[in-house]
Design a protein around this motif. Structure first.
Motif, PDB file in Angstrom:
ATOM      1  N   MET A   1       1.062  -1.266  -0.025  1.00  0.00           N
ATOM      2  CA  MET A   1       0.195   0.010   0.056  1.00  0.00           C
ATOM      3  C   MET A   1       0.925   1.335   0.042  1.00  0.00           C
ATOM      4  O   MET A   1       0.256   2.325  -0.377  1.00  0.00           O
ATOM      5  CB  MET A   1      -0.841   0.081   1.198  1.00  0.00           C
ATOM      6  N   GLY A   2       2.098   1.175   0.349  1.00  0.00           N
ATOM      7  CA  GLY A   2       2.991   2.165   0.333  1.00  0.00           C
ATOM      8  C   GLY A   2       4.511   1.873   0.774  1.00  0.00           C
ATOM      9  O   GLY A   2       4.385   0.779   1.654  1.00  0.00           O
ATOM     10  N   ALA A   3       5.214   2.797   0.415  1.00  0.00           N
ATOM     11  CA  ALA A   3       6.838   2.560   1.095  1.00  0.00           C
ATOM     12  C   ALA A   3       7.162   3.831   1.357  1.00  0.00           C
ATOM     13  O   ALA A   3       7.244   4.729   0.349  1.00  0.00           O
ATOM     14  CB  ALA A   3       7.476   1.595   0.248  1.00  0.00           C
ATOM     15  N   THR A   4       7.531   4.208   2.559  1.00  0.00           N
ATOM     16  CA  THR A   4       8.368   5.273   3.099  1.00  0.00           C
ATOM     17  C   THR A   4       9.779   5.164   3.458  1.00  0.00           C
ATOM     18  O   THR A   4       9.865   4.392   4.272  1.00  0.00           O
ATOM     19  CB  THR A   4       7.343   5.903   4.323  1.00  0.00           C
ATOM     20  N   LEU A   5      10.701   6.070   2.778  1.00  0.00           N
ATOM     21  CA  LEU A   5      11.986   6.056   3.213  1.00  0.00           C
ATOM     22  C   LEU A   5      12.051   6.641   4.741  1.00  0.00           C
ATOM     23  O   LEU A   5      11.272   7.822   4.978  1.00  0.00           O
ATOM     24  CB  LEU A   5      12.983   7.134   2.309  1.00  0.00           C
ATOM     25  N   LEU A   6      12.848   6.102   5.535  1.00  0.00           N
ATOM     26  CA  LEU A   6      13.217   6.859   6.674  1.00  0.00           C
ATOM     27  C   LEU A   6      14.416   7.643   6.908  1.00  0.00           C
ATOM     28  O   LEU A   6      15.273   7.283   5.995  1.00  0.00           O
ATOM     29  CB  LEU A   6      13.480   5.719   7.890  1.00  0.00           C
ATOM     30  N   ALA A   7      14.390   8.663   7.617  1.00  0.00           N
ATOM     31  CA  ALA A   7      15.685   9.617   7.680  1.00  0.00           C
ATOM     32  C   ALA A   7      16.549   9.016   8.482  1.00  0.00           C
ATOM     33  O   ALA A   7      16.430   7.968   9.360  1.00  0.00           O
ATOM     34  CB  ALA A   7      14.975  11.006   8.331  1.00  0.00           C
ATOM     35  N   GLY A   8      17.895   9.622   8.418  1.00  0.00           N
ATOM     36  CA  GLY A   8      18.965   9.212   9.318  1.00  0.00           C
ATOM     37  C   GLY A   8      19.779   8.023   8.467  1.00  0.00           C
ATOM     38  O   GLY A   8      19.273   7.223   7.679  1.00  0.00           O
ATOM     39  N   GLY A   9      20.762   7.765   8.774  1.00  0.00           N
ATOM     40  CA  GLY A   9      21.815   6.882   8.447  1.00  0.00           C
ATOM     41  C   GLY A   9      22.461   7.318   7.140  1.00  0.00           C
ATOM     42  O   GLY A   9      21.965   7.980   6.478  1.00  0.00           O
TER      43      GLY A   9
END
Length: 337
Positions: free
Chosen positions: A26-34
């Motif tokens: 249903m969706g994919a969200t990039l996470l911040a950091g790293g």
């Protein structure tokens, strides 16, 4: 990688692992950091999972590149750690050779805390360091035991690219008077094959679930020297003691507790010899996190100068025991700010 590219790759990964069809995402969200990977959350409607793909060029100012196949070594480290300390790593959902990425449990919620955030907020979780030290010691000891399959962890080249060159090697170019010493430490680490090294045992990679540690981000996993993992974590506690003077006694107490718990698990070599290597590496890594390719972001310029003044003589002539190193560091910080 753009958000659209990440979602498309995540869909392919989910399908390749048989977790769901690509259309079910249903969706994919990039996470911040790293800085070394693209990592994000995939929404499958009834659940969320985490997916991770290694980057060839790391997200830092310096030109820092590393082989992307390290993603497989990270997955192998997590899988092995799960056999030693199941609650200390996320649940794994599979690794894809096609997409060179893997899926794992997504850890989030009010009961999940990031150890780094807790420390920088001035909260020192009592017992967290000792728990991390004990878990790390158990993993190291198990990897030195009979029957351990070291084949997935012959990654000296990756470790060189991700740790030795950007930390010790690059710092040596900034400090020519210490270059021989720093390069000697790097050579010793490069030649060691004693235990399975995580390579990034840092508070930023450790979650706390009801006070119990969960270790993440083993992208640098290789057969190496146990001293590196121990010194790497201790260094982060020391740097936070520079940054947070009000918490300095508690942070040094945590550092001592980490070493005591870890030392109690060491069965694979003489602990005095191991401690001497750790005591030599801590000041070298302090300097490397100031003048290497991946400097810590929370220190002010004045604090960076303080670390340089503190670490430089200790790189040149380190004590042989942490019981001697910690009082030197704490006393110098208390005396000179």
């Amino acid at each position: 990688m753009t958000a659209a590219d990440f979602e498309a790759r995540a869909r392919r990964l989910i399908a390749d692992l048989g977790l769901a069809s690509a259309d079910a995402v249903m969706g994919a969200t990039l996470l911040a950091g790293g800085v070394a990977s693209d990592i994000g959350v995939v929404d499958l409607g009834d659940r969320q999972i985490c997916v991770k793909f290694a980057l060839e060029k790391l997200k830092v100012a310096a030109d820092w590149r590393a082989p992307v196949h390290r993603n497989r070594a990270e997955y192998a480290w997590l899988a092995f750690a799960a056999t030693v300390a199941p609650s200390a790593v996320p649940m794994l959902h599979g690794w894809s050779a096609t997409e060179n990425g893997f899926a794992m449990e997504y850890l989030a919620g009010p009961d999940i805390l990031l150890w780094k955030a807790e420390l920088l907020a001035g909260r020192v979780p009592q017992g967290a360091a000792a728990a991390v030290g004990a878990i790390l010691g158990r993993i190291h000891a198990a990897s030195a035991g009979p029957g351990f399959d070291a084949a997935p962890f012959q990654n000296a080249e990756d470790f060189r690219a991700l740790r030795l060159e950007p930390y010790l090697g690059f710092t040596a170019t900034r400090h020519p008077d210490l270059a021989e010493r720093l390069n000697s430490l790097a050579t010793s680490l490069d030649e060691a094959r004693t235990v399975l090294v995580h390579g990034d045992v840092s508070p930023k990679n450790i979650l706390l679930r009801e006070g119990r540690p969960i270790l993440l981000d083993a992208e640098c996993a290789t057969m190496g020297d146990a001293a590196f993992d121990v010194a790497f974590c201790l260094n982060h506690l020391v740097l936070k003691a520079v940054h947070l003077p009000a918490n300095r006694p508690a942070l040094f107490a945590e550092a001592r507790a980490f070493w005591a718990a870890y030392r109690g698990e060491v069965t694979f070599e003489d602990t005095d010899a191991l401690e001497a290597r750790i005591a030599a590496l801590v000041p070298a890594l302090m300097l490397a996190r100031i003048d290497g390719k991946s400097p810590v972001e929370y220190l002010s310029e004045a604090e960076r100068d303080r670390v340089r003044r503190l670490a430089t003589p200790l790189v040149a002539a380190p004590p042989a025991r942490l019981a001697a190193l910690f009082p030197i560091l704490q006393s110098e910080l208390d005396t000179h700010g």
